[in-house]
Each structure stands twice: as structure tokens, then as C-alpha cells.
Design a protein around this motif. Structure first.
Motif: not given
Length: 212
Positions: A18-30
Motif C-alpha cells: 500500500w505504501d508503494g514498496v515493491l522489492a528489497i535487495g538486489g544492486d545498483l548495476s546499470l
């Protein structure tokens, strides 16, 4: 909420809470960053936290023809006290967005890791900036992700009054010239509303993002 692995994947935005959060984790790769914006998703987290990926509903956007330029703002623009450039000082713009003090906020969500990732996207021509100068000093600007038909705004800063508004108006005018469909502003705030931005349903946003 999904926990991302090293696989290059995002769940459907309809899975966001409901707050708009979809996922957590991963990385900031291009590759992941590019996929996120094309999928209607953006990263938003603070230093020391895991990466959080958002797709809010409703979505704050600007339909370019709905830009509001007040009479006082038109007077400022007509006085030519600012000079505007595009993509000349991306790193300085994003660094100022990181460091500027904002009412009601402690610290910043623009981490050093994000700066380096977005600067790499800028080198690829994907992340772009608008710079506002006064007497050859950088006094305002904004940056975001260019998807070719939608521009995803990320952050603005202003050291002197109205400089960020000048950057915003200059960006919108440029997008209109190039026949863009939309300026994505992510989430509501009253400053954006005063410039003509409004909230739309995420489903409608996703359709426009897909070029439909």
C-alpha cells in the motif's frame, strides 16, 4: 514484498504494498537500474539500509501542456538573471541534490553508491541533468532518467530562490519540443502540485510508460 537475488528481475508493480514498496535487495548495476525505470520502478533508501524499490500508486506526473508558470515566475524568466544548460555538470548537480538541506528531512536518500551509479548512467546518455547558473555559479538544477518518451525526474536543488523552478520549466519546454509524453515526478508534494503536476493511477502511468 519481494527479496531480490542476483538475477535481473523485478516482480509486477501490482505486487507493491500500500505504501508503494515493491522489492528489497538486489544492486545498483546499470542493467538493473535501466530495467527498473523501464518497469515503472525506482530505488529509494537511506545510507546503511538495504536497497528498496518503489512503484507508488497513485503516481505523481506532469502532462507537459499542464505546466503552471506563475506571473511572478514569468517575470523572473523574462529578466534573464539565470542561464540554463543541459548535461554540462551532471556530477555537480547530483552532488548538490545530495547535500542540500530540505525541510522535514534528516540526511539524504542519495547515497554515494547512487551517485556513482547514476554518473555511469549519465556517461551512457541515460541519466541527464539541467543546470541553472547565476553569474557563472551553479545555483540550481535537477537530474533524472531519460526513457526517450518519458523523463523520470529524480531530484532538484536550489541554492537561490526559484533556481530549481527555472530548471524544471526549462526541462519541460525542452521535452515538449522533443514530443515527450510525460514527466514522471514519482510521489506527491505541494511544490510539484504548484507547477501543475498531479496524481494518476499507476495503471494509467504504466500504459503511458509502455508507449500506449
Amino acid at each position: 514484498m519481494y527479496y531480490l537475488s542476483s538475477d535481473l528481475f523485478f516482480p509486477s508493480v501490482s505486487e507493491a504494498n500500500w505504501d508503494g514498496v515493491l522489492a528489497i535487495g538486489g544492486d545498483l548495476s546499470l542493467e538493473r537500474l535501466q530495467l527498473s525505470y523501464k518497469s515503472g520502478i525506482f530505488p529509494w533508501f537511506e545510507e546503511g539500509e538495504p536497497i528498496m524499490w518503489w512503484s507508488p500508486n497513485p503516481r505523481m506526473v506532469l502532462f507537459l501542456d499542464e505546466l503552471i508558470v506563475s506571473k511572478s515566475m514569468r517575470n523572473i524568466l523574462n529578466r534573464n538573471i539565470f542561464t540554463v544548460t543541459f548535461n554540462q555538470n551532471f556530477r555537480d548537480v547530483i552532488s548538490n541534490c545530495q547535500n542540500i538541506e530540505r525541510d522535514g528531512q534528516n540526511g539524504t536518500w542519495i547515497t554515494n553508491e547512487m551517485i556513482e551509479a547514476y554518473c555511469k548512467l549519465h556517461e551512457l546518455g541515460i541519466a541527464k541533468s539541467v543546470e541553472v547558473w547565476q553569474d557563472k555559479v551553479l545555483v540550481g538544477g535537477l537530474y533524472g532518467i531519460d526513457l526517450g518518451h518519458v523523463f523520470c525526474g529524480e531530484s532538484m536543488f536550489s541554492i537561490v530562490s526559484n533556481a530549481s523552478k527555472v530548471a524544471f520549466i526549462a526541462l519541460v519546454n525542452q521535452l515538449k519540443k522533443e514530443d515527450y509524453k510525460l514527466l514522471d515526478c514519482q510521489v506527491y508534494n505541494p511544490h510539484l502540485e504548484s507547477l501543475g503536476c498531479r496524481e494518476i493511477d499507476r495503471t494509467d502511468f504504466m500504459e503511458m510508460l509502455k508507449g500506449k
